[in-house]
Design a protein around this motif. Structure first.
Motif, PDB file in Angstrom:
ATOM      1  N   ALA A 253       0.821  -1.206   0.000  1.00 17.27           N
ATOM      2  CA  ALA A 253       0.000   0.000   0.000  1.00 17.27           C
ATOM      3  C   ALA A 253       0.853   1.254   0.000  1.00 17.27           C
ATOM      4  O   ALA A 253       0.492   2.272  -0.592  1.00 17.27           O
ATOM      5  CB  ALA A 253      -0.940  -0.010   1.207  1.00 17.27           C
ATOM      6  N   LEU A 254       2.021   1.192   0.662  1.00 23.44           N
ATOM      7  CA  LEU A 254       2.920   2.343   0.667  1.00 23.44           C
ATOM      8  C   LEU A 254       3.468   2.613  -0.729  1.00 23.44           C
ATOM      9  O   LEU A 254       3.576   3.775  -1.150  1.00 23.44           O
ATOM     10  CB  LEU A 254       4.061   2.094   1.660  1.00 23.44           C
ATOM     11  N   GLN A 255       3.788   1.535  -1.463  1.00 28.44           N
ATOM     12  CA  GLN A 255       4.275   1.717  -2.834  1.00 28.44           C
ATOM     13  C   GLN A 255       3.194   2.339  -3.727  1.00 28.44           C
ATOM     14  O   GLN A 255       3.477   3.210  -4.558  1.00 28.44           O
ATOM     15  CB  GLN A 255       4.720   0.358  -3.393  1.00 28.44           C
ATOM     16  N   LEU A 256       1.971   1.868  -3.540  1.00 25.01           N
ATOM     17  CA  LEU A 256       0.872   2.454  -4.329  1.00 25.01           C
ATOM     18  C   LEU A 256       0.683   3.926  -3.989  1.00 25.01           C
ATOM     19  O   LEU A 256       0.367   4.740  -4.860  1.00 25.01           O
ATOM     20  CB  LEU A 256      -0.420   1.677  -4.055  1.00 25.01           C
ATOM     21  N   ARG A 257       0.895   4.269  -2.744  1.00 26.58           N
ATOM     22  CA  ARG A 257       0.776   5.680  -2.348  1.00 26.58           C
ATOM     23  C   ARG A 257       1.857   6.510  -3.004  1.00 26.58           C
ATOM     24  O   ARG A 257       1.619   7.650  -3.436  1.00 26.58           O
ATOM     25  CB  ARG A 257       0.868   5.782  -0.813  1.00 26.58           C
ATOM     26  N   TYR A 258       3.064   5.975  -3.082  1.00 21.77           N
ATOM     27  CA  TYR A 258       4.151   6.676  -3.775  1.00 21.77           C
ATOM     28  C   TYR A 258       3.811   6.901  -5.242  1.00 21.77           C
ATOM     29  O   TYR A 258       4.036   7.979  -5.808  1.00 21.77           O
ATOM     30  CB  TYR A 258       5.446   5.889  -3.644  1.00 21.77           C
ATOM     31  N   LEU A 259       3.273   5.858  -5.885  1.00 21.81           N
ATOM     32  CA  LEU A 259       2.930   5.992  -7.303  1.00 21.81           C
ATOM     33  C   LEU A 259       1.818   7.028  -7.508  1.00 21.81           C
ATOM     34  O   LEU A 259       1.835   7.795  -8.480  1.00 21.81           O
ATOM     35  CB  LEU A 259       2.490   4.626  -7.850  1.00 21.81           C
ATOM     36  N   GLN A 260       0.877   7.052  -6.584  1.00 24.50           N
ATOM     37  CA  GLN A 260      -0.187   8.051  -6.696  1.00 24.50           C
ATOM     38  C   GLN A 260       0.379   9.461  -6.526  1.00 24.50           C
ATOM     39  O   GLN A 260      -0.054  10.406  -7.197  1.00 24.50           O
ATOM     40  CB  GLN A 260      -1.256   7.776  -5.635  1.00 24.50           C
ATOM     41  N   THR A 261       1.349   9.623  -5.636  1.00 23.18           N
ATOM     42  CA  THR A 261       1.979  10.936  -5.444  1.00 23.18           C
ATOM     43  C   THR A 261       2.709  11.366  -6.709  1.00 23.18           C
ATOM     44  O   THR A 261       2.658  12.535  -7.115  1.00 23.18           O
ATOM     45  CB  THR A 261       2.948  10.874  -4.266  1.00 23.18           C
ATOM     46  N   LEU A 262       3.435  10.399  -7.360  1.00 22.10           N
ATOM     47  CA  LEU A 262       4.105  10.717  -8.628  1.00 22.10           C
ATOM     48  C   LEU A 262       3.113  11.141  -9.701  1.00 22.10           C
ATOM     49  O   LEU A 262       3.364  12.059 -10.480  1.00 22.10           O
ATOM     50  CB  LEU A 262       4.901   9.505  -9.101  1.00 22.10           C
ATOM     51  N   ASN A 263       1.977  10.446  -9.766  1.00 18.18           N
ATOM     52  CA  ASN A 263       0.950  10.802 -10.749  1.00 18.18           C
ATOM     53  C   ASN A 263       0.430  12.214 -10.512  1.00 18.18           C
ATOM     54  O   ASN A 263       0.207  12.983 -11.449  1.00 18.18           O
ATOM     55  CB  ASN A 263      -0.179   9.776 -10.667  1.00 18.18           C
ATOM     56  N   THR A 264       0.255  12.571  -9.255  1.00 15.13           N
ATOM     57  CA  THR A 264      -0.232  13.917  -8.932  1.00 15.13           C
ATOM     58  C   THR A 264       0.798  14.973  -9.297  1.00 15.13           C
ATOM     59  O   THR A 264       0.452  16.047  -9.829  1.00 15.13           O
ATOM     60  CB  THR A 264      -0.564  14.003  -7.442  1.00 15.13           C
ATOM     61  N   ILE A 265       2.062  14.710  -9.006  1.00 13.66           N
ATOM     62  CA  ILE A 265       3.111  15.679  -9.331  1.00 13.66           C
ATOM     63  C   ILE A 265       3.277  15.826 -10.832  1.00 13.66           C
ATOM     64  O   ILE A 265       3.469  16.932 -11.354  1.00 13.66           O
ATOM     65  CB  ILE A 265       4.443  15.254  -8.668  1.00 13.66           C
ATOM     66  N   ALA A 266       3.204  14.718 -11.583  1.00 12.15           N
ATOM     67  CA  ALA A 266       3.366  14.775 -13.035  1.00 12.15           C
ATOM     68  C   ALA A 266       2.250  15.567 -13.698  1.00 12.15           C
ATOM     69  O   ALA A 266       2.455  16.169 -14.756  1.00 12.15           O
ATOM     70  CB  ALA A 266       3.419  13.354 -13.606  1.00 12.15           C
TER      71      ALA A 266
END
Length: 298
Positions: A253-266
């Motif tokens: 779940a932490l990895q998915l949260r990181y990926l979601q943060t990257l998507n938001t920043i991009a």
């Protein structure tokens, strides 16, 4: 009297009508002022008879639907109340007529400088609606009913507002208006005046008091905003605490949260992205490098 009626039969019809009108005026019980008044009425009646038919037009008076006529005969008000609307007769030499308007009259109360109960100076104006209820009292009991009502309205406004605080003045306008209406109606009852409505139009505060009240309101809003913000941060911290518990139970779940943060920043089209790399991902590389380093030393 019989000879008088016999002589009247010899007169033309218009003269007989005028003479009968004069006799009825003589028999009117309103004339109780003595011999002089009787003589004046008789002379006025004879003058009407002599100048017929021109004088008949001076004896006829009319008043409009919204008016009433008060007749003074030799200074006394005739019994029977006000005349009108319509047609009525008067004696030109002895009677005087005053017309009274019965419609509702509106006037503005000039701005009054009032010191409230809590020692605040304000400027207040209003509007009053009134009408003449008894025209005889409005003519006989007061010189100028309209002017007296205007002066009384200004005085009543100052007296009523002097017993109120500033907060009551700003919030209880309807109650103040009703209090003024009852006071004005009671005071003007002897003048034949009926006060129908009183309204407070505007309350003007001093400039310094307006600034102080604005500053107080702004401070109150800022304090309320800080309380709301603190309450929101408390709820957010509780939610983050619950989220951390959920994430700790599932490492993916932490990895998915990181990926979601990257998507938001991009999505914001940034040229530089700082991505925190978890230490767990580097443990595999660290183990590989640790196992390969002894071989190199050999």
């Amino acid at each position: 009297m019989r000879d008088l009626w016999n002589q009247m039969s010899l007169l033309p019809s218009s003269s007989r009508l005028a003479l009968r009108f004069c006799v009825s005026a003589l028999e009117n019980p309103d004339i109780t002022g003595g011999v002089c008044e009787w003589v004046l009425v008789i002379l006025s009646s004879l003058l009407i008879i002599i100048t017929l038919p021109v004088s008949i037009w001076l004896c006829i008076k009319t008043v409009k639907e919204y008016e009433r006529a008060i007749i003074f005969r030799l200074g006394r008000i005739l019994r029977g109340g006000a005349r009108g609307p319509g047609l009525f007769f008067v004696l030109p030499c002895t009677d005087s007529v005053i017309n009274v308007d019965m419609r509702t009259i509106t006037f503005d109360i000039p701005p009054q400088e009032v010191l409230t109960k809590d020692s605040v100076t304000v400027s207040v104006d209003g509007v009053v609606y009134y009408r003449v209820q008894n025209p005889i009292l409005a003519v006989a009991n007061i010189t100028n009913a309209d002017g007296a009502t205007r002066l009384l309205a200004g005085t009543t406004l100052r007296n009523v507002l002097g017993t109120k605080n500033l907060s009551e003045l700003l919030s209880d306008r309807e109650e103040i208006a009703k209090s003024m209406e009852s006071t004005l109606d009671e005071a003007s009852d002897d003048w034949g005046i009926k006060v129908e409505r009183v309204e407070i139009k505007d309350v003007k505060l001093p400039q310094q008091l307006q600034k102080a009240m604005a500053a107080e309101a702004e401070a109150t809003r800022e304090a309320r905003a800080k309380v709301i913000t603190a309450y929101g941060e408390m709820n957010a911290s509780r939610a983050l605490k619950e989220a951390s518990r959920e994430i700790s139970q599932s490492p993916s779940a932490l990895q998915l949260r990181y990926l979601q943060t990257l998507n938001t920043i991009a999505a914001e089209k940034n040229s530089t992205i700082i991505f925190p790399l978890p230490i767990d991902l580097l443990q595999g590389f660290m183990r590989t490098s640790a196992s390969s380093s002894p071989e190199v030393m050999e």
